[in-house]
Design a protein around this motif. Structure first.
Motif, PDB file in Angstrom:
ATOM      1  N   UNK A 240       5.810   7.658  -8.504  1.00 54.39           N
ATOM      2  CA  UNK A 240       5.716   6.247  -8.865  1.00 54.39           C
ATOM      3  C   UNK A 240       6.425   5.966 -10.178  1.00 54.39           C
ATOM      4  N   UNK A 241       6.298   6.855 -11.126  1.00 51.40           N
ATOM      5  CA  UNK A 241       7.023   6.680 -12.389  1.00 51.40           C
ATOM      6  C   UNK A 241       8.518   6.577 -12.123  1.00 51.40           C
ATOM      7  N   UNK A 242       8.989   7.438 -11.244  1.00 52.34           N
ATOM      8  CA  UNK A 242      10.431   7.512 -10.965  1.00 52.34           C
ATOM      9  C   UNK A 242      10.917   6.296 -10.182  1.00 52.34           C
ATOM     10  N   UNK A 243      10.232   5.942  -9.093  1.00 48.89           N
ATOM     11  CA  UNK A 243      10.696   4.808  -8.292  1.00 48.89           C
ATOM     12  C   UNK A 243      10.549   3.489  -9.049  1.00 48.89           C
TER      13      UNK A 243
ATOM     14  N   UNK B 234      14.282  -5.654  -0.852  1.00 46.31           N
ATOM     15  CA  UNK B 234      14.947  -4.372  -0.661  1.00 46.31           C
ATOM     16  C   UNK B 234      14.112  -3.286  -1.335  1.00 46.31           C
ATOM     17  N   UNK B 235      14.239  -2.048  -0.828  1.00 39.80           N
ATOM     18  CA  UNK B 235      13.329  -0.978  -1.227  1.00 39.80           C
ATOM     19  C   UNK B 235      14.066   0.226  -1.794  1.00 39.80           C
ATOM     20  N   UNK B 236      13.554   0.749  -2.887  1.00 41.07           N
ATOM     21  CA  UNK B 236      14.007   2.024  -3.434  1.00 41.07           C
ATOM     22  C   UNK B 236      13.047   3.092  -2.913  1.00 41.07           C
ATOM     23  N   UNK B 237      13.587   4.139  -2.307  1.00 37.87           N
ATOM     24  CA  UNK B 237      12.749   5.219  -1.794  1.00 37.87           C
ATOM     25  C   UNK B 237      12.759   6.398  -2.758  1.00 37.87           C
ATOM     26  N   UNK B 238      11.974   7.396  -2.421  1.00 33.60           N
ATOM     27  CA  UNK B 238      11.923   8.589  -3.248  1.00 33.60           C
ATOM     28  C   UNK B 238      13.200   9.391  -3.243  1.00 33.60           C
ATOM     29  N   UNK B 239      14.143   9.061  -2.361  1.00 30.67           N
ATOM     30  CA  UNK B 239      15.399   9.796  -2.271  1.00 30.67           C
ATOM     31  C   UNK B 239      16.540   9.152  -3.044  1.00 30.67           C
ATOM     32  N   UNK B 240      16.344   7.945  -3.550  1.00 26.18           N
ATOM     33  CA  UNK B 240      17.402   7.300  -4.333  1.00 26.18           C
ATOM     34  C   UNK B 240      17.511   7.940  -5.713  1.00 26.18           C
ATOM     35  N   UNK B 241      18.692   7.831  -6.290  1.00 23.24           N
ATOM     36  CA  UNK B 241      18.974   8.396  -7.611  1.00 23.24           C
ATOM     37  C   UNK B 241      19.491   7.317  -8.552  1.00 23.24           C
ATOM     38  N   UNK B 242      19.570   7.650  -9.838  1.00 21.50           N
ATOM     39  CA  UNK B 242      20.166   6.722 -10.802  1.00 21.50           C
ATOM     40  C   UNK B 242      21.614   6.418 -10.447  1.00 21.50           C
ATOM     41  N   UNK B 243      22.330   7.442  -9.952  1.00 21.36           N
ATOM     42  CA  UNK B 243      23.716   7.241  -9.560  1.00 21.36           C
ATOM     43  C   UNK B 243      23.814   6.257  -8.396  1.00 21.36           C
TER      44      UNK B 243
ATOM     45  N   UNK C 238      17.795 -15.757  -9.687  1.00 22.54           N
ATOM     46  CA  UNK C 238      16.647 -15.120 -10.334  1.00 22.54           C
ATOM     47  C   UNK C 238      16.392 -13.772  -9.685  1.00 22.54           C
ATOM     48  N   UNK C 239      16.244 -12.751 -10.509  1.00 19.93           N
ATOM     49  CA  UNK C 239      15.937 -11.415 -10.014  1.00 19.93           C
ATOM     50  C   UNK C 239      14.425 -11.234 -10.051  1.00 19.93           C
ATOM     51  N   UNK C 240      13.867 -10.732  -8.944  1.00 19.11           N
ATOM     52  CA  UNK C 240      12.421 -10.552  -8.847  1.00 19.11           C
ATOM     53  C   UNK C 240      12.115  -9.180  -8.271  1.00 19.11           C
ATOM     54  N   UNK C 241      10.853  -8.784  -8.377  1.00 20.51           N
ATOM     55  CA  UNK C 241      10.452  -7.520  -7.775  1.00 20.51           C
ATOM     56  C   UNK C 241       9.316  -6.872  -8.532  1.00 20.51           C
ATOM     57  N   UNK C 242       8.908  -5.737  -8.003  1.00 23.30           N
ATOM     58  CA  UNK C 242       7.863  -4.933  -8.627  1.00 23.30           C
ATOM     59  C   UNK C 242       8.039  -3.509  -8.147  1.00 23.30           C
ATOM     60  N   UNK C 243       7.793  -2.555  -9.037  1.00 32.09           N
ATOM     61  CA  UNK C 243       7.912  -1.158  -8.646  1.00 32.09           C
ATOM     62  C   UNK C 243       9.301  -0.855  -8.131  1.00 32.09           C
ATOM     63  N   UNK C 244       9.391  -0.286  -6.938  1.00 29.77           N
ATOM     64  CA  UNK C 244      10.679   0.045  -6.357  1.00 29.77           C
ATOM     65  C   UNK C 244      11.228  -1.036  -5.453  1.00 29.77           C
TER      66      UNK C 244
ATOM     67  N   UNK D 246       0.805  -1.217   0.000  1.00 34.04           N
ATOM     68  CA  UNK D 246       0.000   0.000   0.000  1.00 34.04           C
ATOM     69  C   UNK D 246       0.834   1.260   0.000  1.00 34.04           C
ATOM     70  N   UNK D 247       0.503   2.199  -0.859  1.00 35.35           N
ATOM     71  CA  UNK D 247       1.166   3.490  -1.016  1.00 35.35           C
ATOM     72  C   UNK D 247       2.569   3.361  -1.607  1.00 35.35           C
ATOM     73  N   UNK D 248       3.162   2.177  -1.585  1.00 32.49           N
ATOM     74  CA  UNK D 248       4.501   2.007  -2.151  1.00 32.49           C
ATOM     75  C   UNK D 248       4.460   1.794  -3.657  1.00 32.49           C
ATOM     76  N   UNK D 249       3.565   0.958  -4.122  1.00 30.35           N
ATOM     77  CA  UNK D 249       3.528   0.633  -5.549  1.00 30.35           C
ATOM     78  C   UNK D 249       2.575   1.518  -6.333  1.00 30.35           C
ATOM     79  N   UNK D 250       1.594   2.058  -5.651  1.00 31.08           N
ATOM     80  CA  UNK D 250       0.637   2.985  -6.256  1.00 31.08           C
ATOM     81  C   UNK D 250      -0.091   3.662  -5.111  1.00 31.08           C
ATOM     82  N   UNK D 251      -0.634   4.839  -5.378  1.00 28.43           N
ATOM     83  CA  UNK D 251      -1.332   5.562  -4.317  1.00 28.43           C
ATOM     84  C   UNK D 251      -2.513   4.753  -3.795  1.00 28.43           C
TER      85      UNK D 251
END
Length: 450
Positions: free
Chosen positions: A339-342, A418-427, A365-371, A258-263
């Motif tokens: 959401x587009x960015x993460x 593991x989680x990508x937050x709104x503060x992570x960057x491409x770098x 195997x690499x798995x995941x969704x969204x960030x 909830x709220x992580x993958x979509x509002x």
């Protein structure tokens, strides 16, 4: 100025018994069982933390880490985000705690939640996700007059007795009797049935075995407590149809999704509306709060004047948590590009890891969704828990431990995400992939991974 990624601020090895973190852990062990307030918090070094900023955390000895742990997913925007912290500071000194009536903040929070979660007409606030799922199970049993509950092997829905079984089970215990704790009544364990994720026939078999006895099916739409098992559309559609056919409720435990993958949570993504939705963690960017939402016909059972299901909690809807949740949701509503960015950063991480695994010829195997991303040390496809029993747990833990040693904080436990937050960057992602290449290359060379 803080040291860079993986750079020690002192001459001490963070695992050394002479560090401040180790000393605090030793002191904690004298007054806290195991030195921590939640069993999964102890994983060795780093033992203690001093602060966080954006995508980074700093341990008590000044070592700085790029954080993908994110407090098990509670950090959504980034550590100490001014978007949330500033409104919280403004709220302190105004509304605090009254124990009577309602506040404007509680009404505003409920309004925001019912606006964004597709299946929500009303909500209740709790202090945690475990409390939210406990309320959901109780409400489902009251609404149906039935006792049994179906959960999926590998799914985690909190610490309470109704659901505290069969999460990360050893192969010989999977699908059988595997309680998470001593002290759970046999009747509670026997009232919860275990099915296989992404296997509709396993659920159908339980409905056939226990006709008109199952109150609800509870599921993490993506079981992130064992990494990232992504459901097929056929599976979620089938669960919705099956529960309706048998007069049972469908509960989406969106405490992580909830709220992580979509509002609107994963239900917005898959287009399937459950009867009840639980949420928490990232909705307040690290402040404690959770909740349960659903249609008015069910939620009014909590009405203390005319309902029959108890709703109680001194701190439910407390000002600071409500303020933090409102601020987080408002930010997400105003910035849909979050959401587009993460999601893009998550894709960058997953595709990068997949390329490294392929180049090295690893059985992974690499798995995941969204960030969210996870690396299983098992050949694919990975669809359900039976597939996860092929995972090389030692290799998985070694990968996360070695990444943490390099300054990339992950959950060094088997079958975690593991989680990508709104503060992570491409770098940040690219530096992480460079480190992952070094770690995986070394693991293959020394035989830790194959």
């Amino acid at each position: 100025m803080s040291p860079g990624i993986g750079t020690a601020a002192s001459d001490h090895d963070p695992r050394s018994s002479s560090t401040r973190g180790w000393a605090l852990h030793q002191a904690a062990a004298e007054v806290l069982p195991g030195g921590v307030n939640s069993a999964t918090r102890y994983v060795g070094h780093p033992y203690a933390f001093a602060g966080g900023d954006g995508a980074y955390v700093v341990d008590l000895d000044g070592n700085r880490y790029l954080d993908y742990h994110a407090a098990f997913g509670a950090i959504l925007l980034g550590h100490n985000s001014p978007v949330v912290d500033d409104p919280v500071r403004a709220a302190i000194g105004t509304a605090d705690l009254f124990g009577l009536g309602v506040t404007e903040l509680e009404v505003e929070l409920a309004t925001r939640v019912t606006e964004v979660i597709p299946s929500a007409e009303m909500m209740i606030a709790t202090m945690s996700g475990s409390e939210a799922t406990a309320q959901a199970v109780r409400l489902a049993r009251a609404a149906t007059g039935r006792q049994l509950l179906v959960k999926f092997q590998g799914g985690f829905h909190g610490w309470h007795d109704a659901v505290a079984r069969n999460v990360i089970s050893r192969p010989e215990l999977a699908y059988g009797r595997d309680p998470l704790s001593a002290g759970i009544l046999d009747s509670a364990l026997e009232s919860t049935l275990i099915a296989e994720f992404n296997d509709l026939d396993s659920v159908r078999a339980l409905f056939e075995q226990y006709p008109e006895r199952i109150a609800a099916v509870i599921m993490e739409p993506i079981p992130h407590n064992v990494g990232a098992l992504v459901p097929t559309q056929e599976f979620v559609d089938g669960l919705r149809a099956l529960t309706r056919e048998h007069g049972s409720l469908l509960i989406f435990d969106e405490v992580i999704t909830g709220f992580r993958h979509a509002l609107g949570g994963y239900q917005e993504v898959c287009g399937v509306q459950p009867d009840l939705t639980t949420f928490g963690k990232g909705m307040a960017n690290g402040y404690p709060i959770g909740g349960l939402a659903g249609p008015r016909s069910l939620m009014e059972r909590f009405d203390g004047q005319k309902g029959d299901v108890l709703l109680a909690g001194t701190f439910n809807g407390y000002a600071i948590g409500a303020t933090a949740a409102i601020a987080t949701i408002n930010h997400l509503q105003a910035h849909p590009d979050f959401y587009t960015r993460t999601h893009a950063l998550g894709d960058r991480m997953r595709s990068g890891l997949a390329s490294i695994v392929a180049e090295l010829g690893l059985e992974a195997t690499v798995a995941g969704f969204g960030g969210v991303f996870s690396l299983y040390f098992a050949a694919g496809p990975i669809r359900g828990y039976r597939d996860l029993m092929r995972n090389d747990d030692q290799a998985y833990a070694a990968f996360h431990r070695r990444m943490t040693d390099k300054g990339f904080l992950m959950i060094p436990m088997s079958l975690k995400r593991n989680h990508v937050s709104g503060s992570h960057t491409e770098q940040d992602i690219d530096r992480t992939l460079e480190a992952a290449r070094d770690v995986l290359t070394a693991m293959k060379a020394d035989g830790t991974a194959r």
